[in-house]
Design a protein around this motif. Structure first.
Motif, PDB file in Angstrom:
ATOM      1  N   THR A 159       0.815  -1.196  -0.123  1.00  0.00           N
ATOM      2  CA  THR A 159       0.045  -0.147   0.085  1.00  0.00           C
ATOM      3  C   THR A 159       0.885   1.319  -0.049  1.00  0.00           C
ATOM      4  OG1 THR A 159       0.045   0.117   2.300  1.00  0.00           O
ATOM      5  CG2 THR A 159      -1.487  -1.091   1.417  1.00  0.00           C
ATOM      6  N   ALA A 160       0.571   2.213  -0.380  1.00  0.00           N
ATOM      7  CA  ALA A 160       1.195   3.432  -0.348  1.00  0.00           C
ATOM      8  C   ALA A 160       1.708   3.985   0.787  1.00  0.00           C
ATOM      9  CB  ALA A 160       0.412   4.868  -0.960  1.00  0.00           C
ATOM     10  N   GLY A 161       0.739   3.567   2.046  1.00  0.00           N
ATOM     11  CA  GLY A 161       1.160   4.046   3.499  1.00  0.00           C
ATOM     12  C   GLY A 161       2.522   3.251   3.861  1.00  0.00           C
ATOM     13  N   ARG A 162       2.279   1.767   3.600  1.00  0.00           N
ATOM     14  CA  ARG A 162       3.339   1.018   4.145  1.00  0.00           C
ATOM     15  C   ARG A 162       4.740   1.217   3.351  1.00  0.00           C
ATOM     16  NH1 ARG A 162       2.515  -4.591   3.743  1.00  0.00           N
ATOM     17  NH2 ARG A 162       3.758  -4.905   5.811  1.00  0.00           N
ATOM     18  N   LEU A 163       4.718   1.673   1.995  1.00  0.00           N
ATOM     19  CA  LEU A 163       5.653   1.984   1.380  1.00  0.00           C
ATOM     20  C   LEU A 163       6.413   3.102   1.806  1.00  0.00           C
ATOM     21  CD1 LEU A 163       7.625   0.990  -0.993  1.00  0.00           C
ATOM     22  CD2 LEU A 163       6.033   2.507  -2.783  1.00  0.00           C
ATOM     23  N   VAL A 164       5.601   4.162   2.010  1.00  0.00           N
ATOM     24  CA  VAL A 164       6.270   5.157   2.536  1.00  0.00           C
ATOM     25  C   VAL A 164       6.824   5.018   4.205  1.00  0.00           C
ATOM     26  CG1 VAL A 164       5.645   7.600   3.619  1.00  0.00           C
ATOM     27  CG2 VAL A 164       4.730   6.833   1.318  1.00  0.00           C
ATOM     28  N   ASP A 165       6.382   4.250   4.690  1.00  0.00           N
ATOM     29  CA  ASP A 165       6.633   3.810   6.213  1.00  0.00           C
ATOM     30  C   ASP A 165       8.033   2.848   6.103  1.00  0.00           C
ATOM     31  OD1 ASP A 165       6.467   3.356   9.043  1.00  0.00           O
ATOM     32  OD2 ASP A 165       6.623   1.334   8.347  1.00  0.00           O
ATOM     33  N   PHE A 166       8.263   2.110   5.114  1.00  0.00           N
ATOM     34  CA  PHE A 166       9.374   1.564   4.808  1.00  0.00           C
ATOM     35  C   PHE A 166      10.643   2.254   4.457  1.00  0.00           C
ATOM     36  CE2 PHE A 166      12.430  -0.483   1.820  1.00  0.00           C
ATOM     37  CZ  PHE A 166      12.707  -1.962   2.516  1.00  0.00           C
ATOM     38  N   HIS A 167      10.266   3.398   3.383  1.00  0.00           N
ATOM     39  CA  HIS A 167      11.213   4.334   2.938  1.00  0.00           C
ATOM     40  C   HIS A 167      11.496   5.004   4.232  1.00  0.00           C
ATOM     41  CE1 HIS A 167      13.291   7.259   0.856  1.00  0.00           C
ATOM     42  NE2 HIS A 167      12.687   8.199   1.330  1.00  0.00           N
ATOM     43  N   THR A 168      10.649   5.690   5.019  1.00  0.00           N
ATOM     44  CA  THR A 168      10.893   6.619   6.139  1.00  0.00           C
ATOM     45  C   THR A 168      11.929   5.938   6.958  1.00  0.00           C
ATOM     46  OG1 THR A 168       8.767   7.634   6.079  1.00  0.00           O
ATOM     47  CG2 THR A 168      10.062   7.739   8.195  1.00  0.00           C
ATOM     48  N   ARG A 169      11.669   4.487   7.412  1.00  0.00           N
ATOM     49  CA  ARG A 169      12.504   3.660   8.336  1.00  0.00           C
ATOM     50  C   ARG A 169      14.024   3.468   7.770  1.00  0.00           C
ATOM     51  NH1 ARG A 169      11.080  -1.394   9.000  1.00  0.00           N
ATOM     52  NH2 ARG A 169       9.476  -1.389   7.475  1.00  0.00           N
ATOM     53  N   HIS A 170      14.082   3.658   6.418  1.00  0.00           N
ATOM     54  CA  HIS A 170      15.624   3.511   5.778  1.00  0.00           C
ATOM     55  C   HIS A 170      16.245   4.943   5.346  1.00  0.00           C
ATOM     56  CE1 HIS A 170      13.713  -0.593   5.870  1.00  0.00           C
ATOM     57  NE2 HIS A 170      15.129  -0.878   5.625  1.00  0.00           N
TER      58      HIS A 170
END
Length: 322
Positions: free
Chosen positions: A186-197
């Motif tokens: 999902t867009a939200g989970r992808l953004v969260d993944f990016h934020t953590r990295h």
């Protein structure tokens, strides 16, 4: 009698040339067991062993093969009988395994210098039997072509601490990516993944950091599958680049800024001195990272606590330099 339930195997699935974990599959009936790969990395990686030469029916023992012809497009033939050509079979097996293992593994460790598995610098011979250049093993070339974002490394290069740290780091990032995809994109989970990295990416490639940030700005509008494919390709390319002491120091100073209002003058000075000592090559990266983690425990910052940069993989697997 009731069976005792087995503990789930939480190790990361990684493909590997079977000879590296002691399987006697080499042309001479031997193996090339790599102690560190099996005994240390094996505590964290669950290996899926393959031997492409055995898999295509060459047998054990067998006449050795070697690469001949154009180093860019070599053929794999029997050393003493060039008419026996295994190129197409090895390439087909590489494509087959790339397809079959896609989404199932988070990395691959190949046997160096092998005409089937060598990742690079495999000797290629001319028609006179003289070395004419270097190429890539046939199986390895097919696997990497079909699976370009997969972290791949040779066991010989893993003896270099910086290369080993980079490979392990990429394996752990890729495994987290597999978990993301398995849980549903999902867009939200992808953004969260990016934020953590974010800080991890920043340490490796500032340009990619900015480009990936712009890519994430379109997460709510773009097709999620297309966006995820673009993101993964750029992410893994960025992480494959060596992060210098200067790059790490810039990120460390950025992280230290989050504690500015929490630390007294002495603590701020100690943190600054530690980071600059690392930058000068006087200390390993583990030292400033440990100090930052100490301050994070004392002064919790949710954004920092979620950053994979501070603790990207088990410390047992790292050299401390990263």
């Amino acid at each position: 009698m009731t069976d005792i339930p087995r503990e789930p195997d939480h190790r990361i699935p990684v493909g590997i040339s079977a000879c590296l974990i002691g399987e006697e599959v080499r042309y001479n009936g031997g193996h090339k067991r790599h102690r560190y790969v099996q005994e240390v990395m094996g505590r964290h990686f669950r290996y899926i062993p393959l031997c492409p030469e055995v898999a295509i029916g060459l047998g054990v023992p067998r006449p050795p093969i070697r690469l001949v012809g154009d180093p860019e497009r070599p053929r794999a033939v029997e050393s003493d009988n060039p008419e026996r050509d295994s190129t197409d079979a090895l390439a087909a097996y590489g494509r087959e395994q790339a397809h079959g293992l896609h989404g199932e593994i988070s990395g691959y460790i190949l046997k160096a210098k092998s005409p089937s598995c060598g990742m690079e610098r495999v000797k290629v011979y001319d028609h006179k039997g003289m070395p004419s250049g270097n190429g890539r093993g046939i199986f390895a070339a097919a696997l990497m072509e079909q699976h370009p974002t997969l972290p791949v490394e040779e066991e010989g290069r893993l003896n270099d601490p910086a290369i080993r740290d980079n490979f392990v780091e990429r394996v752990y990032v890729y495994d987290r990516w597999r978990q993301l995809v398995a849980g549903g994109l999902t867009a939200g989970r992808l953004v969260d993944f990016h934020t953590r990295h974010k800080f991890l990416i920043l340490a490796h490639d500032q340009l990619a950091y900015r480009e990936l940030g712009r890519l994430m700005a379109s997460a709510g509008e773009a097709d999620i599958e297309t966006l995820a494919g673009q993101y993964l390709k750029q992410l893994m390319a960025a992480l494959s680049k060596h992060a210098s002491r200067r790059d790490h120091s810039n990120v460390l100073l950025h992280v230290a800024g989050y504690f500015k209002r929490h630390l007294d003058a002495d603590d701020r000075q100690e943190l600054s001195d530690t980071i600059h000592a690392y930058r000068r090559g006087e200390q390993p990266l583990l030292v400033p990272l440990t100090l930052l983690r100490h301050h994070l425990r004392r002064h919790p910052e949710p954004y920092l606590a979620n950053q994979q940069y501070l603790d990207p993989f088990p410390r047992e697997l790292g050299s401390g330099e990263r």
